[in-house]
Motif scaffolding. Structure first.
Motif, PDB file in Angstrom:
ATOM      1  N   TYR A 138       0.835  -1.190   0.000  1.00 52.87           N
ATOM      2  CA  TYR A 138       0.000   0.000   0.000  1.00 52.87           C
ATOM      3  C   TYR A 138       0.877   1.248   0.000  1.00 52.87           C
ATOM      4  O   TYR A 138       1.974   1.253   0.536  1.00 52.87           O
ATOM      5  N   GLY A 139       0.375   2.310  -0.633  1.00 51.67           N
ATOM      6  CA  GLY A 139       1.142   3.536  -0.726  1.00 51.67           C
ATOM      7  C   GLY A 139       2.435   3.307  -1.488  1.00 51.67           C
ATOM      8  O   GLY A 139       2.466   2.676  -2.544  1.00 51.67           O
ATOM      9  N   LEU A 140       3.540   3.811  -0.919  1.00 53.08           N
ATOM     10  CA  LEU A 140       4.869   3.629  -1.522  1.00 53.08           C
ATOM     11  C   LEU A 140       5.654   2.487  -0.883  1.00 53.08           C
ATOM     12  O   LEU A 140       6.796   2.235  -1.264  1.00 53.08           O
ATOM     13  N   ASP A 141       5.059   1.802   0.087  1.00 51.47           N
ATOM     14  CA  ASP A 141       5.762   0.748   0.798  1.00 51.47           C
ATOM     15  C   ASP A 141       6.041  -0.442  -0.126  1.00 51.47           C
ATOM     16  O   ASP A 141       5.324  -0.683  -1.102  1.00 51.47           O
ATOM     17  N   ASP A 142       7.086  -1.194   0.202  1.00 52.00           N
ATOM     18  CA  ASP A 142       7.388  -2.395  -0.577  1.00 52.00           C
ATOM     19  C   ASP A 142       8.210  -3.371   0.242  1.00 52.00           C
ATOM     20  O   ASP A 142       8.796  -3.025   1.268  1.00 52.00           O
ATOM     21  N   ILE A 143       8.229  -4.607  -0.212  1.00 54.87           N
ATOM     22  CA  ILE A 143       9.081  -5.661   0.335  1.00 54.87           C
ATOM     23  C   ILE A 143      10.113  -6.008  -0.728  1.00 54.87           C
ATOM     24  O   ILE A 143       9.764  -6.197  -1.899  1.00 54.87           O
ATOM     25  N   ARG A 144      11.389  -6.122  -0.334  1.00 62.46           N
ATOM     26  CA  ARG A 144      12.462  -6.444  -1.269  1.00 62.46           C
ATOM     27  C   ARG A 144      13.166  -7.717  -0.809  1.00 62.46           C
ATOM     28  O   ARG A 144      13.519  -7.842   0.373  1.00 62.46           O
ATOM     29  N   ILE A 145      13.350  -8.631  -1.739  1.00 58.14           N
ATOM     30  CA  ILE A 145      13.967  -9.909  -1.422  1.00 58.14           C
ATOM     31  C   ILE A 145      15.100 -10.191  -2.400  1.00 58.14           C
ATOM     32  O   ILE A 145      15.104  -9.704  -3.529  1.00 58.14           O
ATOM     33  N   ILE A 183      15.933 -10.034   3.132  1.00 56.66           N
ATOM     34  CA  ILE A 183      14.554  -9.584   2.960  1.00 56.66           C
ATOM     35  C   ILE A 183      14.409  -8.283   3.738  1.00 56.66           C
ATOM     36  O   ILE A 183      14.970  -8.140   4.834  1.00 56.66           O
ATOM     37  N   GLY A 184      13.732  -7.327   3.148  1.00 55.84           N
ATOM     38  CA  GLY A 184      13.575  -6.044   3.796  1.00 55.84           C
ATOM     39  C   GLY A 184      12.204  -5.436   3.533  1.00 55.84           C
ATOM     40  O   GLY A 184      11.612  -5.639   2.465  1.00 55.84           O
ATOM     41  N   TYR A 185      11.712  -4.718   4.522  1.00 56.54           N
ATOM     42  CA  TYR A 185      10.438  -3.998   4.383  1.00 56.54           C
ATOM     43  C   TYR A 185      10.712  -2.503   4.470  1.00 56.54           C
ATOM     44  O   TYR A 185      11.293  -2.017   5.450  1.00 56.54           O
ATOM     45  N   ARG A 186      10.334  -1.779   3.431  1.00 55.74           N
ATOM     46  CA  ARG A 186      10.535  -0.333   3.393  1.00 55.74           C
ATOM     47  C   ARG A 186       9.198   0.369   3.619  1.00 55.74           C
ATOM     48  O   ARG A 186       8.221   0.104   2.904  1.00 55.74           O
ATOM     49  N   HIS A 187       9.180   1.276   4.605  1.00 58.51           N
ATOM     50  CA  HIS A 187       7.955   2.014   4.935  1.00 58.51           C
ATOM     51  C   HIS A 187       8.193   3.512   4.785  1.00 58.51           C
ATOM     52  O   HIS A 187       9.190   4.049   5.269  1.00 58.51           O
TER      53      HIS A 187
END
Length: 203
Positions: A138-145, A183-187
């Motif tokens: 949602y929004g600009l958030d993303d998960i990077r693996i 793995i990273g979560y960007r908020h």
């Protein structure tokens, strides 16, 4: 010198980022310990369309090995280039990539345990795979693996933390497996502020 290359008609010739590098990287100040980042001379051909991209790259061969004393050596290994084939994917939900690499690693001299040098020859075939992706939330958030595995990857992973393999007293090459992932979560807290929580591992 980080980048110096010519580009045209789908070709890239010169020194720049390897096609084996992680296509989607973590958005952090400090890189993860499994980071895959190599810049080197190469000849790469790329094809791009709306949803997919393809790369075939012939890159500078260079490797490090450990002799039986645990000393790092850099053998002559310019017999054949490292070859990388990469697929890039741009779906509506994010980005993704998978890269495959083959390496022909050779050595032409070995230091024995008594310090003398003998001429010997051996060769081994190394390979690796590197997968990376971004999933939009949602929004600009993303998960990077990101994940990689290979035998004889050496300097391609974790900033040259691991050699591609070792050489015994007779000059025989034994390549070692290398693996890693993150793995990273960007908020995004606002249009100007963001944070990333990530976990990474390499071995």
């Amino acid at each position: 010198l980080r980048h110096a290359y010519l580009e045209g008609a789908g070709f890239t010739v010169g020194q720049t980022n390897s096609a084996f590098n992680s296509f989607v990287a973590l958005d952090t100040v400090m890189y993860p310990i499994n980071y895959t980042l190599v810049r080197q001379p190469l000849i790469r051909y790329s094809i791009n369309d709306r949803s997919f991209g393809y790369d075939l790259s012939f890159e500078q061969p260079e490797t490090t090995l450990l002799d039986q004393n645990g000393t790092i050596i850099t053998p002559k290994d310019d017999v054949a280039p490292d070859i990388v084939a990469r697929l890039r994917y741009y779906p509506s939900w994010g980005e993704g990539s998978v890269a495959l690499m083959g390496r022909y690693i050779t050595q032409d001299q070995t230091t024995l345990s008594d310090g003398s040098r003998v001429t010997s020859n051996d060769a081994a075939f190394g390979w690796g795979v590197n997968m990376s992706g971004k999933i939009k939330l949602y929004g600009l958030d993303d998960i990077r693996i990101d994940a990689q595995y290979g035998v004889g990857l050496g300097r391609y992973v974790a900033f040259s933390a691991f050699p591609a393999g070792s050489i015994d007293a007779e000059g025989n090459i034994e390549l070692q497996p290398t693996y890693g992932g993150h793995i990273g979560y960007r908020h995004w807290w606002s249009q100007k502020w963001r944070s990333t929580l990530a976990f990474s591992y390499a071995g």
